[in-house]
Design a protein around this motif. Structure first.
Motif, PDB file in Angstrom:
ATOM      1  N   ARG A 157     -20.300-120.177 -29.348  1.00  0.00           N
ATOM      2  CA  ARG A 157     -21.369-121.366 -29.586  1.00  0.00           C
ATOM      3  C   ARG A 157     -22.359-121.069 -28.840  1.00  0.00           C
ATOM      4  O   ARG A 157     -23.507-121.855 -29.186  1.00  0.00           O
ATOM      5  N   ARG A 158     -22.198-120.698 -27.735  1.00  0.00           N
ATOM      6  CA  ARG A 158     -23.522-120.537 -26.836  1.00  0.00           C
ATOM      7  C   ARG A 158     -24.413-119.186 -27.280  1.00  0.00           C
ATOM      8  O   ARG A 158     -25.553-119.265 -26.997  1.00  0.00           O
ATOM      9  N   GLY A 171     -25.101-119.083 -18.542  1.00  0.00           N
ATOM     10  CA  GLY A 171     -24.719-119.943 -17.743  1.00  0.00           C
ATOM     11  C   GLY A 171     -23.134-119.565 -17.364  1.00  0.00           C
ATOM     12  O   GLY A 171     -22.546-118.774 -17.922  1.00  0.00           O
ATOM     13  N   GLU A 172     -22.725-120.540 -16.261  1.00  0.00           N
ATOM     14  CA  GLU A 172     -21.224-119.814 -15.958  1.00  0.00           C
ATOM     15  C   GLU A 172     -20.253-120.664 -16.490  1.00  0.00           C
ATOM     16  O   GLU A 172     -20.490-121.646 -17.288  1.00  0.00           O
ATOM     17  N   VAL A 213     -30.834-106.268 -13.457  1.00  0.00           N
ATOM     18  CA  VAL A 213     -31.503-106.569 -14.976  1.00  0.00           C
ATOM     19  C   VAL A 213     -30.487-105.996 -15.999  1.00  0.00           C
ATOM     20  O   VAL A 213     -29.979-104.774 -15.754  1.00  0.00           O
ATOM     21  N   ASN A 214     -29.993-106.760 -17.017  1.00  0.00           N
ATOM     22  CA  ASN A 214     -29.055-106.404 -17.905  1.00  0.00           C
ATOM     23  C   ASN A 214     -29.727-105.562 -18.899  1.00  0.00           C
ATOM     24  O   ASN A 214     -30.507-106.155 -19.553  1.00  0.00           O
ATOM     25  N   ALA A 215     -29.096-104.555 -19.019  1.00  0.00           N
ATOM     26  CA  ALA A 215     -29.555-103.555 -20.347  1.00  0.00           C
ATOM     27  C   ALA A 215     -28.485-103.266 -21.228  1.00  0.00           C
ATOM     28  O   ALA A 215     -28.571-102.655 -22.088  1.00  0.00           O
ATOM     29  N   ALA A 216     -27.315-103.676 -21.023  1.00  0.00           N
ATOM     30  CA  ALA A 216     -26.131-103.320 -21.843  1.00  0.00           C
ATOM     31  C   ALA A 216     -25.988-104.590 -23.031  1.00  0.00           C
ATOM     32  O   ALA A 216     -25.297-104.086 -24.179  1.00  0.00           O
ATOM     33  N   CYS A 217     -26.365-105.854 -22.890  1.00  0.00           N
ATOM     34  CA  CYS A 217     -25.960-106.730 -23.952  1.00  0.00           C
ATOM     35  C   CYS A 217     -27.335-107.126 -24.509  1.00  0.00           C
ATOM     36  O   CYS A 217     -28.512-106.752 -23.825  1.00  0.00           O
ATOM     37  N   LEU A 218     -27.087-107.635 -25.797  1.00  0.00           N
ATOM     38  CA  LEU A 218     -28.342-107.992 -26.371  1.00  0.00           C
ATOM     39  C   LEU A 218     -28.883-109.548 -25.585  1.00  0.00           C
ATOM     40  O   LEU A 218     -30.175-109.352 -25.256  1.00  0.00           O
ATOM     41  N   VAL A 219     -27.947-110.343 -25.573  1.00  0.00           N
ATOM     42  CA  VAL A 219     -28.137-111.434 -24.740  1.00  0.00           C
ATOM     43  C   VAL A 219     -27.557-111.338 -23.399  1.00  0.00           C
ATOM     44  O   VAL A 219     -26.536-111.185 -23.184  1.00  0.00           O
ATOM     45  N   PRO A 220     -28.647-111.340 -22.296  1.00  0.00           N
ATOM     46  CA  PRO A 220     -28.166-111.229 -20.987  1.00  0.00           C
ATOM     47  C   PRO A 220     -27.008-112.198 -20.435  1.00  0.00           C
ATOM     48  O   PRO A 220     -27.326-113.597 -20.805  1.00  0.00           O
ATOM     49  N   PRO A 221     -25.748-111.629 -20.019  1.00  0.00           N
ATOM     50  CA  PRO A 221     -24.709-112.882 -19.959  1.00  0.00           C
ATOM     51  C   PRO A 221     -25.273-113.927 -18.869  1.00  0.00           C
ATOM     52  O   PRO A 221     -24.791-115.057 -19.000  1.00  0.00           O
ATOM     53  N   ALA A 222     -26.240-113.608 -17.997  1.00  0.00           N
ATOM     54  CA  ALA A 222     -26.610-114.492 -17.194  1.00  0.00           C
ATOM     55  C   ALA A 222     -27.306-115.836 -17.672  1.00  0.00           C
ATOM     56  O   ALA A 222     -27.443-117.114 -17.141  1.00  0.00           O
ATOM     57  N   VAL A 223     -27.911-115.574 -18.737  1.00  0.00           N
ATOM     58  CA  VAL A 223     -28.557-116.551 -19.624  1.00  0.00           C
ATOM     59  C   VAL A 223     -27.785-117.712 -20.157  1.00  0.00           C
ATOM     60  O   VAL A 223     -28.264-118.742 -20.390  1.00  0.00           O
ATOM     61  N   ARG A 237     -17.900-110.250 -15.739  1.00  0.00           N
ATOM     62  CA  ARG A 237     -18.733-110.900 -14.690  1.00  0.00           C
ATOM     63  C   ARG A 237     -18.170-111.770 -13.941  1.00  0.00           C
ATOM     64  O   ARG A 237     -18.398-112.035 -12.784  1.00  0.00           O
ATOM     65  N   SER A 238     -17.188-112.668 -14.717  1.00  0.00           N
ATOM     66  CA  SER A 238     -16.517-113.772 -13.930  1.00  0.00           C
ATOM     67  C   SER A 238     -15.423-113.479 -13.212  1.00  0.00           C
ATOM     68  O   SER A 238     -14.667-114.049 -12.307  1.00  0.00           O
TER      69      SER A 238
END
Ligand SMILES: Cc1cc2nc3c(=O)[nH]c(=O)nc-3n(C[C@H](O)[C@H](O)[C@H](O)COP(=O)(O)OP(=O)(O)OC[C@H]3O[C@@H](n4cnc5c(N)ncnc54)[C@H](O)[C@@H]3O)c2cc1C
Length: 467
Positions: free
Chosen positions: A158-159, A147-148, A135-145, A300-301
């Motif tokens: 923009r995203r 997309g790649e 679970v991401n606690a570091a970012c406001l918007v979890p990077p996983a949401v 992450r990538s």
């Protein structure tokens, strides 16, 4: 993170924290509670610190243990059991996280893209026998949401920007069924009852690097910085943030964000409520969300965000072409580490890292660009910049560390081909020296007394691979 299913066994849900060291507004803890409640099981929060991670020092241990102490106090106030272990000669607990995890129904841990938190999470998920959720606690918007495959910062923005509002409000925190009070396979350390200075002094870590004299450990210090941001810094942030001679123009939040003592959602809620102009709030949001979260996403990538090969290919090529150029500005590792080079401005920058455990953003750009000329070749320059940043700075070892250093080694190609740098742009010290009183400020900053830090024979090349 692994192929195991929830099988119904286990006495609790293990919430294993490595860097998100806060009890409130912590999505990792909240997710563990929701899972525990769904399974009818209590949550056990665990935080452990080892002596042997790269760059373990009084500075880092002091900051981490102060945060961990407050984490446990905060967890108890939420009705959660939180146990800690400080690994040391008289109390080794080999494989403790595996033992705690294999007694659990599931493990909930942090989604972190760099340094030990990432490697340890991957290693535990691969070997443990129960399901592991990140679970991401570091970012406001979890990077996983998001997309790649987002390749650049503007596409990222923009995203990212339309997602922010939905993640800024926190839902009411869920109450846990009951605190875990079962037997444990070890004797936990009760940090709030311990003398942390004495504990740190007895560890086999780098004692030549003392705790920061300005960044106090723990939750109260993080909240004090947040209050200073909203009251004093934000009203003029866009105008003063780039002026290194006024360190009070920056928030000083990065050490607390790096160790998760405070999260971006809490910071953005305070910023939204502050009495400051839109221009200043927007500038702050661009730094905290637009830059910081871009580097998290980018890391992450990458298979190894800490490695030189992440620098743009064109930049590595042009630097390689010039690798044999004469380097009259080259300095020894000792002069670099101690801020005793022939470049007064560079020494002023480095002495913030060494003395304070933090450096002003504007100085960091000059500092990183100059290292290319001050070391024998580009790979050594990269290793040296990462080493100095990671060992000395409280906010080092972060996606922003490697992302920013990579941007200084790459960025936009220059039209001019120069010695040593090729088409990588250079940067002077004018943004500080050219200010009113800038020259005096630099001279004073470059002559600050420094702790007698130990110097290794060579700059560590791959501390990450051997960890
Ligand atoms: C060569 C170089 C190395 C850096 N190394 C690190 C590092 O190790 N750790 C780190 O957290 N930041 C790093 N940064 C980014 C930035 O310099 C620091 O985040 C900032 O100086 C921290 O001080 P502050 O909290 O007062 O910043 P503020 O100006 O108050 O900014 C608020 C927050 O926004 C974020 N932020 C600001 N600028 C950046 C940026 N350029 N990139 C990513 N996030 C940013 C930080 O979380 C910061 O706390 C580096 C920048 C450069 C150029």
């Amino acid at each position: 993170m692994n192929a195991h299913d929830l099988a119904g066994g286990g006495g609790y849900v293990l919430c294993w924290l490595q860097q998100a060291l806060r009890a409130r507004d912590n999505p990792v803890i909240d997710a563990a509670i929701r899972l525990g409640n769904a399974l009818g099981l209590p949550v056990l929060v665990y935080h452990g610190v080892r002596e042997d991670y790269p760059y373990a020092s009084d500075r880092l241990h002091h900051f981490i243990l102060g945060a961990s102490r407050d984490l446990a106090i905060g967890c108890r106030a939420r009705g959660l059991a939180c146990v800690q272990h400080v690994d040391r000669a008289e109390r080794r607990e080999k494989g403790l996280v595996y033992r705690l995890g294999n007694d659990a129904a599931a493990v909930v841990l942090e989604d972190q893209p760099t340094f030990v938190a990432r490697w340890q999470a991957e290693s535990v998920a691969a070997r443990i026998l129960v399901p592991v959720f990140a679970v991401n606690a570091a970012c406001l918007v979890p990077p996983a949401v998001l997309g790649e495959g987002i390749g650049g910062r503007f596409a990222f923005l923009r995203r990212h920007e339309p997602e922010r509002a939905g993640w800024t409000r926190s839902e009411d925190e869920v109450a846990a069924v009951a605190p875990f009070d079962g037997a444990l396979p070890f004797e936990p350390d009760r940090l709030e009852a311990m003398d942390l200075d004495a504990l740190v002094a007895g560890l086999q870590i780098d004692h030549s690097l003392p705790a920061s004299p300005v960044f106090a450990a723990g939750r109260a210090a993080a909240l004090a910085q947040l209050a200073r941001l909203t009251a004093d810094v934000l009203p003029d942030y866009a105008a003063t943030r780039n002026d290194a001679t006024k360190a009070e123009g920056a928030s000083g939040l990065s050490p607390y964000l790096h160790f998760g003592v405070i999260g971006p959602r809490e910071v953005m809620q305070a910023v939204a409520a502050a009495a400051a102009g839109t221009r200043h709030k927007a500038k702050f949001a661009d730094e905290l969300l637009g830059w910081r979260e871009w580097f998290h996403y980018q890391a992450r990538s990458l298979a190894a965000p800490e490695h030189y090969d992440r620098v743009a290919a064109w930049a590595r090529e042009t630097l390689a072409v010039h690798a044999e150029d004469a380097r009259p500005a080259c300095e020894s590792l000792s002069a670099l580490l101690r801020g005793e080079t022939r470049d007064e401005s560079w020494n002023a920058c480095q002495r913030q890292f060494l003395g304070l455990g933090w450096m002003h953003n504007n100085l960091r750009m000059y500092w990183a660009k100059r290292i290319i000329a001050m070391t024998p070749d580009p790979e050594t320059a990269w290793a040296t910049a990462c080493y100095l940043n990671d060992r000395l700075s409280l906010d080092g070892r972060d996606p922003a560390t490697y992302g920013n250093i990579a941007a200084m080694f790459g960025g936009t190609p220059s039209d001019r081909e120069q010695r040593v740098y090729g088409r990588v742009s250079t940067r002077g010290d004018g943004s500080t020296r050219g200010r009113d009183g800038g020259a005096d400020w630099l001279a004073q900053a470059a002559s600050q007394p420094m702790p007698p830090v130990t110097v290794p024979a060579d700059v560590p090349r791959e501390p990450y691979l051997t960890a």
